[in-house]
Structures are given as C-alpha cells and as structure tokens.
Write a protein that holds these residues in place. Structure first.
Motif, PDB file in Angstrom:
ATOM      1  N   GLN A  49     139.013  53.700  44.026  1.00 47.35           N
ATOM      2  CA  GLN A  49     137.696  53.353  44.827  1.00 47.35           C
ATOM      3  C   GLN A  49     137.082  52.261  44.624  1.00 47.35           C
ATOM      4  O   GLN A  49     136.526  51.862  43.109  1.00 47.35           O
ATOM      5  N   ALA A  50     136.761  51.025  45.408  1.00 46.46           N
ATOM      6  CA  ALA A  50     136.015  49.971  45.013  1.00 46.46           C
ATOM      7  C   ALA A  50     135.347  49.288  46.341  1.00 46.46           C
ATOM      8  O   ALA A  50     135.717  48.397  47.447  1.00 46.46           O
ATOM      9  N   PRO A  51     134.141  49.789  46.564  1.00 50.49           N
ATOM     10  CA  PRO A  51     133.155  49.374  47.694  1.00 50.49           C
ATOM     11  C   PRO A  51     132.837  47.999  47.561  1.00 50.49           C
ATOM     12  O   PRO A  51     133.036  47.345  46.339  1.00 50.49           O
ATOM     13  N   GLU A  52     132.438  47.547  48.340  1.00 49.96           N
ATOM     14  CA  GLU A  52     132.086  45.966  48.367  1.00 49.96           C
ATOM     15  C   GLU A  52     130.977  45.767  47.225  1.00 49.96           C
ATOM     16  O   GLU A  52     130.229  46.354  47.040  1.00 49.96           O
ATOM     17  N   LYS A  53     131.177  44.553  46.579  1.00 51.13           N
ATOM     18  CA  LYS A  53     130.438  44.134  45.601  1.00 51.13           C
ATOM     19  C   LYS A  53     130.397  45.146  44.441  1.00 51.13           C
ATOM     20  O   LYS A  53     129.314  45.223  43.416  1.00 51.13           O
ATOM     21  N   CYS A  54     131.271  45.950  43.897  1.00 49.86           N
ATOM     22  CA  CYS A  54     131.406  46.739  42.827  1.00 49.86           C
ATOM     23  C   CYS A  54     131.755  46.351  41.708  1.00 49.86           C
ATOM     24  O   CYS A  54     131.753  47.032  40.524  1.00 49.86           O
ATOM     25  N   GLY A  55     131.993  44.889  41.732  1.00 48.94           N
ATOM     26  CA  GLY A  55     132.318  44.476  40.308  1.00 48.94           C
ATOM     27  C   GLY A  55     133.728  43.733  40.192  1.00 48.94           C
ATOM     28  O   GLY A  55     134.626  44.408  40.045  1.00 48.94           O
ATOM     29  N   ASN A  56     133.634  42.397  40.102  1.00 51.17           N
ATOM     30  CA  ASN A  56     135.000  41.618  40.012  1.00 51.17           C
ATOM     31  C   ASN A  56     135.475  41.922  38.429  1.00 51.17           C
ATOM     32  O   ASN A  56     134.887  41.709  37.533  1.00 51.17           O
ATOM     33  N   ARG A  88     140.070  22.201  41.770  1.00 54.08           N
ATOM     34  CA  ARG A  88     141.045  21.793  40.843  1.00 54.08           C
ATOM     35  C   ARG A  88     142.430  22.652  40.719  1.00 54.08           C
ATOM     36  O   ARG A  88     142.244  23.772  41.158  1.00 54.08           O
ATOM     37  N   PRO A  89     143.525  22.290  40.355  1.00 56.32           N
ATOM     38  CA  PRO A  89     144.500  23.076  40.355  1.00 56.32           C
ATOM     39  C   PRO A  89     144.366  24.307  39.356  1.00 56.32           C
ATOM     40  O   PRO A  89     143.677  24.581  38.475  1.00 56.32           O
ATOM     41  N   LYS A  90     145.017  25.389  39.851  1.00 58.94           N
ATOM     42  CA  LYS A  90     144.942  26.629  38.896  1.00 58.94           C
ATOM     43  C   LYS A  90     145.230  26.420  37.564  1.00 58.94           C
ATOM     44  O   LYS A  90     144.400  27.311  36.888  1.00 58.94           O
ATOM     45  N   GLU A  91     146.422  25.600  37.080  1.00 56.66           N
ATOM     46  CA  GLU A  91     146.591  25.571  35.742  1.00 56.66           C
ATOM     47  C   GLU A  91     145.422  24.977  35.006  1.00 56.66           C
ATOM     48  O   GLU A  91     145.469  25.008  33.726  1.00 56.66           O
ATOM     49  N   CYS A  92     144.167  24.569  35.634  1.00 55.46           N
ATOM     50  CA  CYS A  92     143.291  23.841  35.028  1.00 55.46           C
ATOM     51  C   CYS A  92     141.909  24.698  35.089  1.00 55.46           C
ATOM     52  O   CYS A  92     140.873  24.165  34.698  1.00 55.46           O
ATOM     53  N   TRP A  93     142.103  26.024  35.618  1.00 64.25           N
ATOM     54  CA  TRP A  93     140.947  26.905  35.713  1.00 64.25           C
ATOM     55  C   TRP A  93     140.746  27.276  34.372  1.00 64.25           C
ATOM     56  O   TRP A  93     141.588  27.477  33.432  1.00 64.25           O
ATOM     57  N   THR A  94     139.333  27.495  34.056  1.00 66.22           N
ATOM     58  CA  THR A  94     138.990  28.582  32.764  1.00 66.22           C
ATOM     59  C   THR A  94     138.610  29.931  32.828  1.00 66.22           C
ATOM     60  O   THR A  94     138.493  30.541  31.939  1.00 66.22           O
ATOM     61  N   LYS A  95     138.562  30.305  34.113  1.00 66.84           N
ATOM     62  CA  LYS A  95     138.237  31.608  34.572  1.00 66.84           C
ATOM     63  C   LYS A  95     138.912  31.953  35.957  1.00 66.84           C
ATOM     64  O   LYS A  95     138.979  31.198  36.699  1.00 66.84           O
ATOM     65  N   VAL A  96     139.204  33.466  35.962  1.00 69.92           N
ATOM     66  CA  VAL A  96     139.992  33.786  37.059  1.00 69.92           C
ATOM     67  C   VAL A  96     139.034  35.161  37.490  1.00 69.92           C
ATOM     68  O   VAL A  96     139.072  35.907  36.649  1.00 69.92           O
ATOM     69  N   ARG A  97     138.724  35.164  38.732  1.00 67.46           N
ATOM     70  CA  ARG A  97     138.200  36.436  39.174  1.00 67.46           C
ATOM     71  C   ARG A  97     139.137  37.307  40.178  1.00 67.46           C
ATOM     72  O   ARG A  97     139.521  36.558  41.150  1.00 67.46           O
ATOM     73  N   PHE A  98     139.482  38.451  40.196  1.00 66.02           N
ATOM     74  CA  PHE A  98     139.876  39.409  41.126  1.00 66.02           C
ATOM     75  C   PHE A  98     138.881  40.443  41.809  1.00 66.02           C
ATOM     76  O   PHE A  98     138.151  40.968  41.173  1.00 66.02           O
ATOM     77  N   THR A  99     138.891  40.185  43.134  1.00 64.28           N
ATOM     78  CA  THR A  99     138.009  41.190  43.484  1.00 64.28           C
ATOM     79  C   THR A  99     138.958  42.588  43.638  1.00 64.28           C
ATOM     80  O   THR A  99     139.951  42.536  44.352  1.00 64.28           O
ATOM     81  N   PRO A 100     138.300  43.766  43.213  1.00 62.13           N
ATOM     82  CA  PRO A 100     138.949  44.711  43.490  1.00 62.13           C
ATOM     83  C   PRO A 100     139.354  45.358  44.674  1.00 62.13           C
ATOM     84  O   PRO A 100     138.700  45.206  45.686  1.00 62.13           O
ATOM     85  N   VAL A 101     140.408  45.835  44.950  1.00 62.06           N
ATOM     86  CA  VAL A 101     140.878  46.613  46.294  1.00 62.06           C
ATOM     87  C   VAL A 101     141.772  47.858  46.093  1.00 62.06           C
ATOM     88  O   VAL A 101     142.594  47.752  45.099  1.00 62.06           O
ATOM     89  N   PRO A 102     141.210  48.710  46.660  1.00 60.72           N
ATOM     90  CA  PRO A 102     142.116  50.280  46.438  1.00 60.72           C
ATOM     91  C   PRO A 102     143.533  50.037  46.625  1.00 60.72           C
ATOM     92  O   PRO A 102     143.867  49.702  47.660  1.00 60.72           O
ATOM     93  N   GLY A 103     144.381  50.581  45.876  1.00 61.23           N
ATOM     94  CA  GLY A 103     145.717  50.406  46.032  1.00 61.23           C
ATOM     95  C   GLY A 103     146.287  49.266  45.255  1.00 61.23           C
ATOM     96  O   GLY A 103     147.586  49.225  45.320  1.00 61.23           O
ATOM     97  N   ARG A 104     145.382  48.466  44.871  1.00 57.72           N
ATOM     98  CA  ARG A 104     146.020  47.285  43.839  1.00 57.72           C
ATOM     99  C   ARG A 104     146.366  47.784  42.468  1.00 57.72           C
ATOM    100  O   ARG A 104     145.097  48.293  41.957  1.00 57.72           O
ATOM    101  N   MET A 105     147.316  47.122  41.715  1.00 61.67           N
ATOM    102  CA  MET A 105     147.542  47.290  40.313  1.00 61.67           C
ATOM    103  C   MET A 105     147.272  45.836  39.899  1.00 61.67           C
ATOM    104  O   MET A 105     148.236  44.994  40.376  1.00 61.67           O
TER     105      MET A 105
END
Length: 219
Positions: free
Chosen positions: A130-137, A160-177
């Motif tokens: 369960q992942a309502p909107e703004k529930c925490g990336n 910038r290119p993805k290879e140069c990122w220092t942080k990556v965030r994923f937004t939670p989606v129900p059914g996603r692993m």
C-alpha cells in the motif's frame, strides 16, 4: 566536435544495480497481505526496532514471515524474481538465491526509516503493498564516499548522466518490487500522506537474500 585526432570511448565498470520487478495484477495479493499484516500487528503490537522509529508510530514485524504459510504466495513471487535475476547475472547453477529474513513495516504519516544497510546478506528487497501519494520515497545513496566528498561541477539547468548521480529516489508503487545490493545505503522519506485512517499508511514487505547450494538430485 569535428576533426578530432583521437578515438573517444567511455567504458562503464563497477555498476550499482537496482532491479525493478512489477507484478501483473497484484491487487488480490496486496489485499490479502494487508489483512495478514494487520493481524500480525495485533499479535505482536510492540514489534521490533530497526531502521523504523517506534516512537513516531512506525511498526516493524519480526523477521521470519517467510516461514509462515500465510506468506507462501509472496515468497513464491520473490523466488520467481530472484531466479530471473540469477539467470540475468550469470550466477552458478549449483546455487540459488533464497530468503534468509523477511518482515513487514507499517509507516503511518510522520514516520521515516533511517539510512541503513543490511549486513550478512547478498541482496535485499522491498515490495510495496500500500503506497498512497507522498507516503515516502526510498532513497539510495552513492556508496563511494569519495564521490560525495569531491563532486564535479556540471552544466547548470541540464540533467546530468545517471552514472553521475549521487542519490536516486524511487516513488513507491503498489505491486512493485525493488531488489538492490545489501551494502547500498538507503532510507525512506517521511510519510506525508493526506489520506484518512489506515489508508494513509505505507505498507511494505522487505527481505534479505543469500545464495545457497542446491540440494543434490537423487539419481
């Protein structure tokens, strides 16, 4: 640039991989898991304290949910995903990835998970129920300290290119692993959901994985 008197090649090594697995039609599974997890919390109201902060209302179950019949379907889905990963990575046929620990977390509004790693295992994962909107990336942090200490300057207002990122965030989606290296530091942002009651809760299952030797087949 034209008329360069050299050949230019960019090679990539030592990647940090994050696998994303989106289950097909996860609604029935998620509905079942929500009921089981709330029942788990009734049986074990105190739970345990790990990266969660119980004082804020976050609840963390015990770590052996994978041994309970109630979670057999979830374990099966994880096993399918990790078998695909093993094939993709060229892992030895003599071994298979298996769950060592598995738990659930309920984060009501105001709750977070502190930055942490998972020692003693190879891969770790999270499944969003369960992942309502703004529930925490979930946020993954550059694992090489030197890159955080000495950062290059990039063109302003240009991604910038993805290879140069220092942080990556994923937004939670129900059914996603998401499955990621256990040594990769990660945290979960504050749940800022505006939903009412239990609908505001962020509910997940997490797990740790190791390679284990397959049993010898009897001839």
């Amino acid at each position: 640039m034209a008329n360069e008197d050299f050949n230019f090649t960019r090679r990539m090594y030592f990647p940090t991989m994050v696998f994303q697995i989106d289950l097909k039609n996860p609604e029935k599974l998620n509905e079942s898991l929500i009921e089981k997890i709330y029942n788990e919390r009734i049986r074990d109201q105190k739970g345990i304290s790990r990266s969660n902060i119980p004082a804020l209302g976050g609840w963390h179950s015990h770590n052996d949910l994978h041994k309970a019949d109630d979670y057999a379907e979830m374990v099966s889905r994880i096993n399918q995903a990790t078998a695909r990963m093993s094939e993709n990575l060229g892992y030895a046929d003599t071994h298979e990835m298996r769950i060592g620990t598995m738990w659930s977390i309920i984060n009501p509004p105001g709750c977070v998970n502190k930055a942490h790693v998972h020692p003693g295992c190879l891969w770790s994962g999270v499944y969003y129920i369960q992942a309502p909107e703004k529930c925490g990336n979930i946020e993954f942090i550059e694992p090489r300290t030197m890159h955080l200490m000495n950062q290059a300057k990039f063109q302003p207002n240009k991604k910038r290119p993805k290879e140069c990122w220092t942080k990556v965030r994923f937004t939670p989606v129900p059914g996603r692993m998401l499955i990621f290296p256990s040594w990769l530091y990660h945290s979960v942002d504050t749940n800022e959901s505006k939903e009412e009651g239990n609908d505001a809760n962020r509910i997940i299952i997490s797990f740790n994985l190791n390679q284990v030797k397959k049993p010898n087949k009897k001839k």
